[in-house]
Design an enzyme around this catalytic site. Structure first.
Site, mmCIF file in Angstrom:
data_model
loop_
_atom_site.group_PDB
_atom_site.id
_atom_site.type_symbol
_atom_site.label_atom_id
_atom_site.label_comp_id
_atom_site.label_asym_id
_atom_site.label_seq_id
_atom_site.Cartn_x
_atom_site.Cartn_y
_atom_site.Cartn_z
ATOM 1 C CB CYS A 134 25.647 41.891 10.581
ATOM 2 S SG CYS A 134 24.305 41.184 11.553
ATOM 3 C CB CYS A 137 22.419 43.864 11.694
ATOM 4 S SG CYS A 137 23.465 42.635 12.457
ATOM 5 C CG ASP A 138 23.353 46.252 8.600
ATOM 6 O OD1 ASP A 138 22.718 46.755 9.551
ATOM 7 O OD2 ASP A 138 24.586 46.154 8.573
#
Ligand SMILES: Cc1cc2nc3c(=O)[nH]c(=O)nc-3n(C[C@H](O)[C@H](O)[C@H](O)COP(=O)(O)OP(=O)(O)OC[C@H]3O[C@@H](n4cnc5c(N)ncnc54)[C@H](O)[C@@H]3O)c2cc1C
Length: 306
Positions: A134, A137-138
């Site tokens: 993701c 997200c990261d």
């Protein structure tokens, strides 16, 4: 006291499930939506959607928020509960979640796909320690690092572009000698000075002590192996249909595990419909998911006489 019998239970609150909820609620069907993780589904993983008609560009999470608002405004309940089993009872269905069992006259399965893993040495060990599925997200965690993105489709191209906003260098690894990504995305990718594409290679192992420190690549033509020092790896090699519950119920799936539906989104079990990425329709996009969600809702309403 007898438990509530819903007209329609929708499993999955991605674009397909949320659209189905809108259409069913507007026909005054009694609907509930179950979501295992994040309302909005996969779109919450992308920073930019530019191919949804009527919206020039929008972040996935913003589009998800708008869809959710529209569903809630119609009085539909979205419960954050993972469905763990579905079975037939009389003319209807029982959907068992982690918390309780719920009854309905019809079910719409809109569970989408889960990220496919590479299934290589080190992948499991380094999830959350350099291996990610993701980017939204990261990506910020990889500031100033050299990062590998694996894949050749739209998601891989978009991930590489997003990660390049943070990382020093992004190396896109693709097993073939041409990308599947939209030409427009490819133009942006090749114009980005931080992005390098390595063709005809697969990742064979992910290495490191506590965090990812490198990957071993294998050439798909010569089998030659090379080690590449990198600080992270984003895997974007497609999805696996989340169709386990359907298969358990006896729903027919394709060779690749997608739920087989007709043009009314009906499956081989009466009263059980499916929509979105989980079905065997070959284009997996927001526009097709919402179309299938709308059709599934209308078919389910007709099935229950609404
Ligand atoms: C990085 C990325 C970028 C993308 N970019 C674009 C783009 O620009 N344009 C575009 O059109 N498409 C894009 N897509 C594809 C698009 O996101 C999908 O086609 C779309 O989200 C499919 O919707 P869906 O509702 O069928 O499934 P999903 O979005 O996968 O939603 C399914 C939902 O079901 C839930 N679920 C699964 N199992 C259960 C269970 N047992 N119980 C309860 N809930 C469950 C999941 O948690 C999930 O929230 C992108 C995808 C990714 C990954």
């Amino acid at each position: 006291m007898a438990s509530v019998v819903y007209d329609i239970i929708i499993v999955g609150a991605g674009p397909a499930g949320l659209t189905a909820a809108i259409y069913a609620a507007r026909r005054k069907a009694r609907v509930v939506v179950f979501e295992a993780e994040t309302v909005g589904g996969q779109i919450t993983k992308t920073p930019l959607i530019e191919n949804y008609p009527g919206v020039l560009n929008i972040s996935g999470s913003e589009l998800a928020k708008k869809m959710q608002e529209q569903v809630r405004a119609l009085g539909v309940e979205i419960k954050i509960e993972r469905a763990v089993d579905i079975w037939k009872e009389g003319e209807g269905f029982v959907v068992k979640t982690e918390r309780a069992s719920y009854h309905s006259k019809a079910v719409i399965l809109a569970t989408g796909v889960q990220s496919k893993r590479l299934d290589v040495q080190g992948e499991e060990k380094f999830i959350g320690r350099g291996v990610s599925y993701c980017a939204i997200c990261d990506a910020p965690l990889f500031a100033n690092k050299t990062v590998v993105v694996v894949g050749g489709g739209d998601s891989a191209a978009k991930t590489a572009l997003l990660v390049a906003d943070y990382a020093n260098k992004v190396i896109l690894i693709h097993r073939r000698d041409a990308l599947r990504a939209e030409p427009l995305l490819q133009d942006r990718l090749f114009a980005n000075k931080k992005v390098q594409v390595i063709w005809n290679k697969v990742v064979e192992a992910i290495k490191g002590e506590n965090l990812v420190e490198g990957v071993t690549l294998r050439d798909t033509k010569t089998n030659e192996k090379i080690d590449l020092p990198v600080g992270g790896i984003f895997v974007e090699v497609g999805g696996i249909p989340a169709a386990v519950l359907a298969r358990k119920l006896g729903i027919e799936t394709s060779e690749k595990g997608y739920v087989k539906v007709d043009k009314h989104q009906r499956t081989n079990v009466n009263g059980f419909f499916a929509a979105g990425d989980v079905t065997d329709f070959p284009l997996r996009q927001v526009s097709t998911a919402v179309g299938e969600g709308a059709t599934a809702a209308i078919s389910a309403c007709e099935y229950i006489g609404k």
